[in-house]
Design a protein around this motif. Sequence first.
Motif, PDB file in Angstrom:
ATOM      1  N   LEU A  74      22.826   3.879  26.747  1.00  0.00           N
ATOM      2  CA  LEU A  74      22.397   3.280  28.347  1.00  0.00           C
ATOM      3  C   LEU A  74      23.474   1.788  27.503  1.00  0.00           C
ATOM      4  N   LEU A  75      23.381   1.479  26.339  1.00  0.00           N
ATOM      5  CA  LEU A  75      24.090  -0.122  26.045  1.00  0.00           C
ATOM      6  C   LEU A  75      25.692   0.201  26.005  1.00  0.00           C
ATOM      7  N   GLN A  76      26.095   1.678  25.484  1.00  0.00           N
ATOM      8  CA  GLN A  76      27.954   2.072  25.364  1.00  0.00           C
ATOM      9  C   GLN A  76      28.237   1.542  27.408  1.00  0.00           C
ATOM     10  N   ALA A  77      26.892   2.677  28.374  1.00  0.00           N
ATOM     11  CA  ALA A  77      27.548   2.503  29.382  1.00  0.00           C
ATOM     12  C   ALA A  77      27.784   1.129  29.923  1.00  0.00           C
ATOM     13  N   MET A  78      26.288   0.671  29.580  1.00  0.00           N
ATOM     14  CA  MET A  78      26.880  -1.094  29.836  1.00  0.00           C
ATOM     15  C   MET A  78      28.292  -1.809  29.958  1.00  0.00           C
ATOM     16  N   TRP A  79      28.651  -1.266  29.183  1.00  0.00           N
ATOM     17  CA  TRP A  79      29.792  -2.214  28.029  1.00  0.00           C
ATOM     18  C   TRP A  79      30.452  -1.872  28.946  1.00  0.00           C
ATOM     19  N   LEU A  80      30.906  -0.725  29.186  1.00  0.00           N
ATOM     20  CA  LEU A  80      31.967   0.018  29.677  1.00  0.00           C
ATOM     21  C   LEU A  80      32.046  -0.039  30.996  1.00  0.00           C
ATOM     22  N   ALA A  81      30.566  -0.019  31.446  1.00  0.00           N
ATOM     23  CA  ALA A  81      30.712  -0.808  33.273  1.00  0.00           C
ATOM     24  C   ALA A  81      31.331  -2.118  33.105  1.00  0.00           C
ATOM     25  N   ARG A  82      31.761  -3.051  32.341  1.00  0.00           N
ATOM     26  CA  ARG A  82      31.741  -4.380  31.876  1.00  0.00           C
ATOM     27  C   ARG A  82      30.377  -5.540  32.455  1.00  0.00           C
ATOM     28  N   ARG A  83      29.319  -5.061  32.263  1.00  0.00           N
ATOM     29  CA  ARG A  83      28.588  -5.548  33.099  1.00  0.00           C
ATOM     30  C   ARG A  83      28.364  -6.795  32.034  1.00  0.00           C
ATOM     31  N   THR A  84      28.166  -8.056  32.968  1.00  0.00           N
ATOM     32  CA  THR A  84      27.557  -9.609  32.233  1.00  0.00           C
ATOM     33  C   THR A  84      26.305  -9.675  32.289  1.00  0.00           C
ATOM     34  N   ARG A  85      25.443  -9.909  32.851  1.00  0.00           N
ATOM     35  CA  ARG A  85      24.211 -10.764  33.195  1.00  0.00           C
ATOM     36  C   ARG A  85      23.299  -9.872  31.853  1.00  0.00           C
ATOM     37  N   PRO A  86      22.412 -10.757  31.103  1.00  0.00           N
ATOM     38  CA  PRO A  86      21.547 -10.565  30.208  1.00  0.00           C
ATOM     39  C   PRO A  86      20.563  -8.966  30.643  1.00  0.00           C
ATOM     40  N   LEU A  87      20.651  -8.516  29.599  1.00  0.00           N
ATOM     41  CA  LEU A  87      19.407  -7.432  29.673  1.00  0.00           C
ATOM     42  C   LEU A  87      17.769  -7.739  28.021  1.00  0.00           C
ATOM     43  N   ALA A  88      17.200  -7.588  28.785  1.00  0.00           N
ATOM     44  CA  ALA A  88      15.984  -7.620  28.107  1.00  0.00           C
ATOM     45  C   ALA A  88      15.481  -6.393  27.551  1.00  0.00           C
ATOM     46  N   VAL A  89      15.117  -5.745  26.234  1.00  0.00           N
ATOM     47  CA  VAL A  89      14.756  -4.731  25.748  1.00  0.00           C
ATOM     48  C   VAL A  89      13.342  -4.850  25.048  1.00  0.00           C
ATOM     49  N   HIS A  90      12.389  -5.002  26.010  1.00  0.00           N
ATOM     50  CA  HIS A  90      11.433  -4.641  24.947  1.00  0.00           C
ATOM     51  C   HIS A  90      11.300  -3.109  23.883  1.00  0.00           C
ATOM     52  N   LEU A  91      10.484  -3.077  23.023  1.00  0.00           N
ATOM     53  CA  LEU A  91      10.359  -1.760  22.123  1.00  0.00           C
ATOM     54  C   LEU A  91       9.659  -2.164  21.120  1.00  0.00           C
ATOM     55  N   PRO A  92       8.689  -1.390  20.577  1.00  0.00           N
ATOM     56  CA  PRO A  92       7.849  -1.957  19.459  1.00  0.00           C
ATOM     57  C   PRO A  92       8.632  -2.793  18.800  1.00  0.00           C
ATOM     58  N   ARG A  93       8.157  -3.634  17.534  1.00  0.00           N
ATOM     59  CA  ARG A  93       8.682  -4.465  16.861  1.00  0.00           C
ATOM     60  C   ARG A  93      10.008  -3.968  15.362  1.00  0.00           C
ATOM     61  N   HIS A  94       9.089  -2.421  15.173  1.00  0.00           N
ATOM     62  CA  HIS A  94       9.049  -1.835  13.653  1.00  0.00           C
ATOM     63  C   HIS A  94      10.211  -1.150  14.038  1.00  0.00           C
ATOM     64  N   ALA A  95      10.917  -1.153  15.460  1.00  0.00           N
ATOM     65  CA  ALA A  95      12.408  -0.806  15.550  1.00  0.00           C
ATOM     66  C   ALA A  95      13.218  -1.350  15.974  1.00  0.00           C
ATOM     67  N   ILE A  96      13.537  -2.646  15.895  1.00  0.00           N
ATOM     68  CA  ILE A  96      14.672  -3.502  17.009  1.00  0.00           C
ATOM     69  C   ILE A  96      15.847  -3.936  15.551  1.00  0.00           C
ATOM     70  N   GLU A  97      15.164  -4.001  14.205  1.00  0.00           N
ATOM     71  CA  GLU A  97      16.534  -4.052  14.054  1.00  0.00           C
ATOM     72  C   GLU A  97      16.828  -3.051  13.192  1.00  0.00           C
ATOM     73  N   PRO A  98      16.174  -2.056  13.487  1.00  0.00           N
ATOM     74  CA  PRO A  98      16.702  -0.248  12.687  1.00  0.00           C
ATOM     75  C   PRO A  98      17.792  -0.080  14.007  1.00  0.00           C
ATOM     76  N   LEU A  99      17.436  -0.478  15.177  1.00  0.00           N
ATOM     77  CA  LEU A  99      17.931   0.098  16.263  1.00  0.00           C
ATOM     78  C   LEU A  99      19.299  -0.821  16.230  1.00  0.00           C
ATOM     79  N   ARG A 100      19.514  -1.954  16.138  1.00  0.00           N
ATOM     80  CA  ARG A 100      20.289  -2.851  15.980  1.00  0.00           C
ATOM     81  C   ARG A 100      21.448  -2.405  14.997  1.00  0.00           C
ATOM     82  N   THR A 101      20.169  -2.038  13.865  1.00  0.00           N
ATOM     83  CA  THR A 101      21.736  -1.089  12.764  1.00  0.00           C
ATOM     84  C   THR A 101      22.219  -0.395  12.888  1.00  0.00           C
TER      85      THR A 101
END
Length: 260
Positions: A74-101
């Motif tokens: 989904l983030l790749q699709a938004m990047w390729l769609a040239r999205r500029t508007r900020p996006l809030a992603v809410h998810l359980p805390r333990h997954a945030i850094e592993p997902l960014r990695t």
Amino acid sequence: MPDTITFLGTADGVPSPARFHASLLLRLAGRTVLLDCGEPCSHTLKRLGADLTGLEAVIVTHTHSDHVAGLPMLLQAMWLARRTRPLAVHLPRHAIEPLRTWLRCCYLFEEQFKFRVHWRALTDKTAVRIGPVRIRARRTTHLDATRRRFARKYPRVGFDSFSLLIEGGGKRAVYSADLGRPRDLAPLLDKPVDLLIVELSHFHPRDLFDFLRERPIRRVALTHLGHQARAQLGLVRRLAARALKPSRVSFPRERAALEF
Ligand SMILES: [Zn+2]
């Protein structure tokens, strides 16, 4: 724009040739939010002609892969769609850094994006505000057995799963996401709701319908159907019709939009 929930995926975690994994597009009070990112949510959003640049927030109720695996794409699709508007992603805390990695492993570097991703921890105290829409998370017992089995061995993994109470524009809806038992929903159904979207894969349908009988719910949409419920859909429909008013129960399929 009417207030709608569009069902992008209605299966449980077992891959199906006919159904996709859990993801819902909420349109409420003129705002647009994605609830869960089961794959292939970006494909389905494209197929619906949804505006990927207009989506304001993503909420992942828990990190079972049938609820989160579509997020990198989904983030790749938004990047390729040239999205500029900020996006809030809410998810359980333990997954945030592993997902960014993991995003970096997929060569999705956030500094390449033309939009900021605001990573936010979803907790029992979370109240996500998007204009006039307020979404509150409420912990369920869905992952309790998994916590008992693995928490000691994997102390950095969290074991939280949330239902969501959605309010805005004078409407009130509940999305169960995954439950441990039907009564996990009790605190969210103490006041009347216009729409309950509830899963049907972690308990017997009869237990759910007995629990929902007499609750103040205008409409019920059954989703996240387990393979057993899918195989006996006729029986499940009859049980639902017997316990609840048939006119208020539906079993939406992929890409169906439910107005509420
Ligand atoms: Zn789950």
